[in-house]
Scaffold this active site. Structure first.
Site, PDB file in Angstrom:
ATOM      1  N   HIS A 195      43.995  51.286  47.390  1.00 44.88           N
ATOM      2  CA  HIS A 195      44.413  50.632  48.630  1.00 44.88           C
ATOM      3  C   HIS A 195      43.856  51.361  49.858  1.00 44.88           C
ATOM      4  CE1 HIS A 195      47.921  49.569  45.885  1.00 44.88           C
ATOM      5  NE2 HIS A 195      47.559  48.377  46.318  1.00 44.88           N
ATOM      6  N   GLN A 205      40.754  37.153  41.982  1.00 39.75           N
ATOM      7  CA  GLN A 205      41.480  36.910  43.240  1.00 39.75           C
ATOM      8  C   GLN A 205      40.486  36.740  44.392  1.00 39.75           C
ATOM      9  OE1 GLN A 205      45.332  38.818  44.505  1.00 39.75           O
ATOM     10  NE2 GLN A 205      43.926  40.222  45.486  1.00 39.75           N
TER      11      GLN A 205
HETATM   12  P1  AMP Z   1      47.982  44.928  45.250  1.00 40.02           P
HETATM   13  O1  AMP Z   1      48.863  45.805  46.073  1.00 40.02           O
HETATM   14  O2  AMP Z   1      47.907  45.316  43.812  1.00 40.02           O
HETATM   15  O3  AMP Z   1      48.240  43.467  45.481  1.00 40.02           O
HETATM   16  O4  AMP Z   1      46.501  45.181  45.784  1.00 40.02           O
HETATM   17  C1  AMP Z   1      46.190  45.031  47.138  1.00 40.02           C
HETATM   18  C2  AMP Z   1      44.692  45.127  47.313  1.00 40.02           C
HETATM   19  O5  AMP Z   1      44.232  46.389  46.830  1.00 40.02           O
HETATM   20  C3  AMP Z   1      43.945  44.058  46.495  1.00 40.02           C
HETATM   21  O6  AMP Z   1      42.852  43.579  47.258  1.00 40.02           O
HETATM   22  C4  AMP Z   1      43.492  44.831  45.287  1.00 40.02           C
HETATM   23  O7  AMP Z   1      42.332  44.293  44.682  1.00 40.02           O
HETATM   24  C5  AMP Z   1      43.193  46.184  45.908  1.00 40.02           C
HETATM   25  N1  AMP Z   1      43.207  47.216  44.863  1.00 40.02           N
HETATM   26  C6  AMP Z   1      44.179  47.454  43.962  1.00 40.02           C
HETATM   27  N2  AMP Z   1      43.806  48.427  43.106  1.00 40.02           N
HETATM   28  C7  AMP Z   1      42.561  48.810  43.479  1.00 40.02           C
HETATM   29  C8  AMP Z   1      41.613  49.772  42.990  1.00 40.02           C
HETATM   30  N3  AMP Z   1      41.878  50.531  41.944  1.00 40.02           N
HETATM   31  N4  AMP Z   1      40.424  49.867  43.624  1.00 40.02           N
HETATM   32  C9  AMP Z   1      40.132  49.085  44.692  1.00 40.02           C
HETATM   33  N5  AMP Z   1      40.981  48.158  45.200  1.00 40.02           N
HETATM   34  C10 AMP Z   1      42.170  48.023  44.615  1.00 40.02           C
END
Ligand code: AMP
Length: 282
Positions: A37, A154
């Site tokens: 994030h 997504q």
């Molecule tokens: P989430 O809180 O899981 O809904 O993720 C929020 C954003 O962070 C989304 O755009 C995810 O794709 C991104 N994200 C989550 N995990 C990772 C990661 N390991 N590397 C890069 N982006 C991430």
């Protein structure tokens, strides 16, 4: 850094920023943040005058029996992390703020890409995602919005929605951030017990093996899928949801590995569903 909870407050602030000609970068999240994030926040910081991060566990993207209630939450810790990464504002509304009683409009992308991969096993998930992202875009009015490649499908769904609904925002895909042993960072990794955490590296290991055989010249998608499936199945704590090799743009399954491809997988490790993927230019 300000933490705001209401649409009214954040709109007021955004109106002021717009009057001063400031550009807005936006990072939507569900909180319990990690370096994946914060990498998005840092990128947004580099490219925009004002950086807004939303932290909202969105109930409409969880199916029945999924982990909406138990999803980890810690706003205090998250706020510190995003502040250190350079954000100006955290928007952290209550569910009633985003879905007040009587709320009955949803955004549903009727595209084949929503029905494949995660869309096949998590029915209604992407409708929840497109609905909340539209609401957040309408509130934040970002110039650029940052999403992780970790959720490759997504990104494809949101890009389709932005095109179809003529939303004036640039979608910026950002690379997957991994733990040292290769496991893709995820808020859900906290569910893993010690044995499961060790077992979970089989996802990225299997993807790396696939990448290697493709680099060595293998072009048969079925053979590469089988290699991944065999590798993951050899880990007793794993249960595969899907392993797919698809066209990067359409997410259609391919037979011959060529062009821009995505190898995507979802695997349960114990009771925790994990996803991972790799994109390749062949
Ligand atoms: P989430 O809180 O899981 O809904 O993720 C929020 C954003 O962070 C989304 O755009 C995810 O794709 C991104 N994200 C989550 N995990 C990772 C990661 N390991 N590397 C890069 N982006 C991430």
């Amino acid at each position: 850094m300000k933490v705001l909870n209401t649409i009214k407050e954040i709109r007021l602030l955004i109106r002021g920023a717009r009057k001063n000609g400031k550009s807005i970068g936006f990072v939507p999240t569900m909180g319990y943040l990690h370096e994946g994030h914060t990498s998005l926040v840092k990128k947004a910081r580099e490219e925009n005058d004002l950086v807004i991060v939303s932290i909202f566990v969105n109930p409409t993207q969880f199916g029945q029996g999924e982990d909406f209630e138990s999803y980890p939450r810690n706003l205090e810790r998250d706020s510190k992390l995003v502040e250190d990464a350079g954000a100006d504002i955290v928007f952290s509304p209550l569910v009633e703020e985003m879905y007040p009683s009587g709320c009955s409009t949803y955004v549903d992308t009727d595209s084949a890409i929503t029905k494949k991969l995660c869309g096949a096993s998590r029915r209604g998930h992407f409708r929840g995602v497109t609905t909340i992202v539209t609401k957040l875009f309408n509130i934040v009015t970002p110039d650029r919005a940052y999403f992780g490649q970790k959720d490759a499908q997504q990104i494809a769904v949101i890009e389709q929605m932005v095109r179809d609904l003529c939303i004036d925002v640039e979608i910026v895909p950002c690379p997957i951030v991994r733990e040292e042993d290769g496991l893709a960072m995820s808020s859900r990794n906290t569910y893993l017990g010690d044995d499961e955490r060790r077992a979970a590296i089989v996802l990225s290991k299997a993807l790396s093996s696939a990448e290697e055989v493709i680099k060595e010249g293998e072009r048969n998608a079925l053979k590469v899928s089988k290699l991944i499936v065999d590798k993951i199945s050899s880990q007793p704590l794993s249960k595969i949801d899907y392993v797919e090799i698809v066209c990067d743009k359409t997410l259609e399954a391919i037979e011959e590995i060529k062009g821009s491809i995505l190898i995507a997988l979802a695997v349960n490790i114990g009771r925790t569903r994990l996803i991972d993927n790799v994109r390749l230019e062949v």
